[in-house]
Design a protein around this motif. Structure first.
Motif, PDB file in Angstrom:
ATOM      1  N   LEU A   1       1.431   6.859  -6.772  1.00  0.00           N
ATOM      2  CA  LEU A   1       0.628   8.117  -7.028  1.00  0.00           C
ATOM      3  C   LEU A   1       1.422   9.748  -7.108  1.00  0.00           C
ATOM      4  N   VAL A   2       2.329   9.842  -5.972  1.00  0.00           N
ATOM      5  CA  VAL A   2       2.948  10.786  -5.965  1.00  0.00           C
ATOM      6  C   VAL A   2       3.875  11.186  -7.214  1.00  0.00           C
ATOM      7  N   LEU A   3       4.407  10.067  -7.490  1.00  0.00           N
ATOM      8  CA  LEU A   3       5.481  10.199  -8.761  1.00  0.00           C
ATOM      9  C   LEU A   3       4.754  10.578  -9.938  1.00  0.00           C
TER      10      LEU A   3
ATOM     11  N   GLY B   1       0.882  -1.284  -0.022  1.00  0.00           N
ATOM     12  CA  GLY B   1      -0.002   0.064  -0.233  1.00  0.00           C
ATOM     13  C   GLY B   1       1.018   1.373   0.092  1.00  0.00           C
ATOM     14  N   ALA B   2       1.864   1.141   0.580  1.00  0.00           N
ATOM     15  CA  ALA B   2       2.923   2.498   0.810  1.00  0.00           C
ATOM     16  C   ALA B   2       3.396   2.547  -0.711  1.00  0.00           C
TER      17      ALA B   2
ATOM     18  N   ARG C   1       2.112  12.337 -10.145  1.00  0.00           N
ATOM     19  CA  ARG C   1       1.492  13.719 -10.044  1.00  0.00           C
ATOM     20  C   ARG C   1       2.853  14.546 -10.317  1.00  0.00           C
ATOM     21  N   GLN C   2       3.915  14.056 -10.149  1.00  0.00           N
ATOM     22  CA  GLN C   2       5.182  14.929 -10.534  1.00  0.00           C
ATOM     23  C   GLN C   2       5.782  14.659 -11.944  1.00  0.00           C
ATOM     24  N   GLY C   3       4.935  13.896 -12.841  1.00  0.00           N
ATOM     25  CA  GLY C   3       5.179  13.536 -14.222  1.00  0.00           C
ATOM     26  C   GLY C   3       6.281  12.622 -14.420  1.00  0.00           C
ATOM     27  N   GLY C   4       6.380  11.626 -13.285  1.00  0.00           N
ATOM     28  CA  GLY C   4       7.394  10.636 -13.493  1.00  0.00           C
ATOM     29  C   GLY C   4       7.085   9.466 -14.550  1.00  0.00           C
ATOM     30  N   ASP C   5       5.503   9.507 -14.760  1.00  0.00           N
ATOM     31  CA  ASP C   5       5.060   8.538 -15.735  1.00  0.00           C
ATOM     32  C   ASP C   5       5.702   8.737 -17.126  1.00  0.00           C
TER      33      ASP C   5
END
Length: 516
Positions: A187-189, A180-181, A191-195
């Motif tokens: 999700l944070v990644l 889960g962590a 939002r930072q554009g990591g995808d």
């Protein structure tokens, strides 16, 4: 041409190409001229036929793709150091890259190629969570599940969660809390554009090693102004590139000139809060990569930003002014002064704080790799533009690039997400077939049959056998079918995993080695 001209100190200060793969360091406070030093070194390497990679933190390094404009202070500097006759304005062959695909060609890699070590660094996982991530990669390798992008990683996390109890027995404890962590960090990644980093077509590292038709090395400029808003993403991306170079390039010993020179701007971001194990691996890569013909040059404000074990391997130094306002600043000045070969005519520690813009203390390797005596040097003016290219110029340069169209459109091939979804559909079909078979069996012996709504139909007949015996036989057959199917699936997974496992070999920084 066997050397690059850096500037004048009463004599020519140069960098020998044969020793340029012994790495280097450019340091100095903000506004003292570090970017110009990087620019003139990149120009020199390009003219010598050596490809270059550099990150453009503020956007002004992009001007290297355009010829400079005559300015009085540039002409004066060239005259002061006796460089006027050789000084000319020219553009350099350049390729623009951008992780987000906005200011250059997109640059991508796959989750599998990055590996668990750097991915754990990117997601800022603790030791327990990193352990779960290692199990996930091991399982993916064993079962032939390709991890290309973040949706593959999310699907794999869900798969590991569903099999947590089984995997804990095989690989070690798999905590659903840790899963889960990791999912929250993903999700944070995103939002930072990591995808944007993960996907295909993945970068072919040899596209960074192109030579222009006129024989000059291509200068690869990574647009990093937006990327710098996500420091971990920036640092992991550069570490992955370094790892790829190390794993992909063959041994060449000490060539007459480097195969590629790599500039790491804002180098402190590579080491901030990095675990000791990662720093040790980076040190090992830096030490060994020179035999692949790659020179690595760290660019940062303070020499203390670079771990001592790595700092000791950086033979070519350009030190711009440092300020000594705080105890840490004073310590940095002393540390910088002590790394130079002393000059009896120069108080190095004092001079570091007195250097003007465009001045530097320079010491490079000479002869048999011995550092030259440090000299106070006026850095030569650049031949390319000081300042950024315009949007229109950047767009034109991208469209005329030798790799235009190669990476610009992403593709999504069959990978872990699709394979796991296909498995789930197959399991549903098997369950449906099993339910229908059980219903037919129940009808045959007159047992109450459940409808789709859950109601039971009346029992209009009786089996000659006792009902309990009928149920036991049906249950036994069902267990037998399940065990045979499960055993077959596990055997196939093990067979595929063992053959794939022989092909998947990871290097020092956890990235995939190819060609095995």
């Amino acid at each position: 041409m066997d050397r690059i001209y850096i500037g004048g100190s009463g004599k020519d200060e140069t960098l020998l190409l044969k020793l340029a793969n012994r790495h280097g360091l450019i340091t100095g406070a903000t506004g003292t001229g570090k970017t110009v030093s990087l620019q003139i070194l990149a120009e020199g390497f390009s003219n010598a036929g050596v490809p270059v990679f550099c990150a453009d933190i503020k956007g002004d390094l992009s001007g290297i793709a355009k010829a400079g404009v005559e300015k009085d202070f540039l002409e004066k500097r060239a005259k002061d150091i006796g460089f006027s006759k050789k000084y000319k304005y020219e553009a350099f062959p350049s390729v623009f890259w951008d992780l987000y695909g906005e200011q250059g060609h997109p640059v991508r890699t796959t989750v599998s190629e990055v590996g668990p070590l750097l991915l754990a660094r990117l997601l800022e996982l603790n030791d327990t969570q990193e352990g779960v991530l290692n199990i996930l990669f091991e399982l993916a390798d064993d079962e032939g599940l390709l991890l290309l992008d973040l949706k593959d990683l999310r699907a794999m996390l869900a798969h590991v969660s569903d099999r947590a109890a089984e995997l804990s027995r095989l690989y070690g404890n798999v905590s659903k809390a840790s899963i889960g962590a990791i999912q929250r960090r993903l999700l944070v990644l995103e939002r930072q554009g990591g995808d944007h980093l993960f996907g295909e077509p993945a970068l072919n590292i040899r596209d960074f090693m192109r030579i222009a038709p006129d024989g000059r090395g291509m200068i690869n400029v990574l647009a990093a102004d937006k990327l710098m808003n996500s420091p971990k993403l920036y640092s992991v991306f550069l570490l992955w590139l370094l790892s790829e170079l190390f794993e992909e390039l063959p041994e060449v010993g000490d060539p007459e000139k480097p195969k590629l020179v790599f500039f790491f701007d804002e180098a402190h971001l590579l080491f901030n809060d990095a675990p000791k194990a990662l720093i040790e691996k980076v040190e090992q890569v830096v030490r060994l990569i020179r035999s692949k013909g790659v020179g690595v040059y760290f660019v940062t404000q303070n020499p203390l930003d670079v771990p001592e074990t790595i700092l000791a391997q950086l033979g070519n130094r350009v030190q711009h002014a440092l300020r000594a306002f705080t105890p840490r600043d004073q310590k940095a000045v002393r540390a910088a002064a002590e790394t130079f070969r002393p000059n009896p005519d120069l108080n190095t520690e004092r001079v570091i704080t007195e250097l003007g813009v465009g001045e530097a203390l320079v010491s490079t390797l000479e002869g048999k790799g011995i550092p030259s005596v440090v000299q106070r040097t006026l850095v030569r003016p650049p031949s390319s533009r000081l300042g950024p290219v315009t949007k229109a110029e950047r767009r034109e340069l991208i469209q005329t690039s030798p790799i235009f169209g190669v990476y610009d459109r992403s593709r999504d091939r069959h990978s872990a997400y699709e394979m796991l979804a296909q498995r789930a559909e197959e399991e549903l079909r098997q369950e449906e077939k099993q339910r229908e078979a059980e219903e037919r069996q129940a009808e045959k012996y007159g047992e109450p049959r459940k409808t789709r709504s859950g109601f039971q139909l009346p029992d209009f007949g009786r089996d000659d056998r006792p009902r309990s015996a009928s149920r036991k036989a049906s249950s036994k057959r069902r267990r037998s079918r399940d065990s045979v199917l499960e055993a077959g699936m596990k055997s196939a997974a093990r067979s595929l995993g063992s053959s794939l496992g022989r092909a998947l070999v990871r290097g020092l920084l956890g990235s995939l080695k190819r060609g095995f």
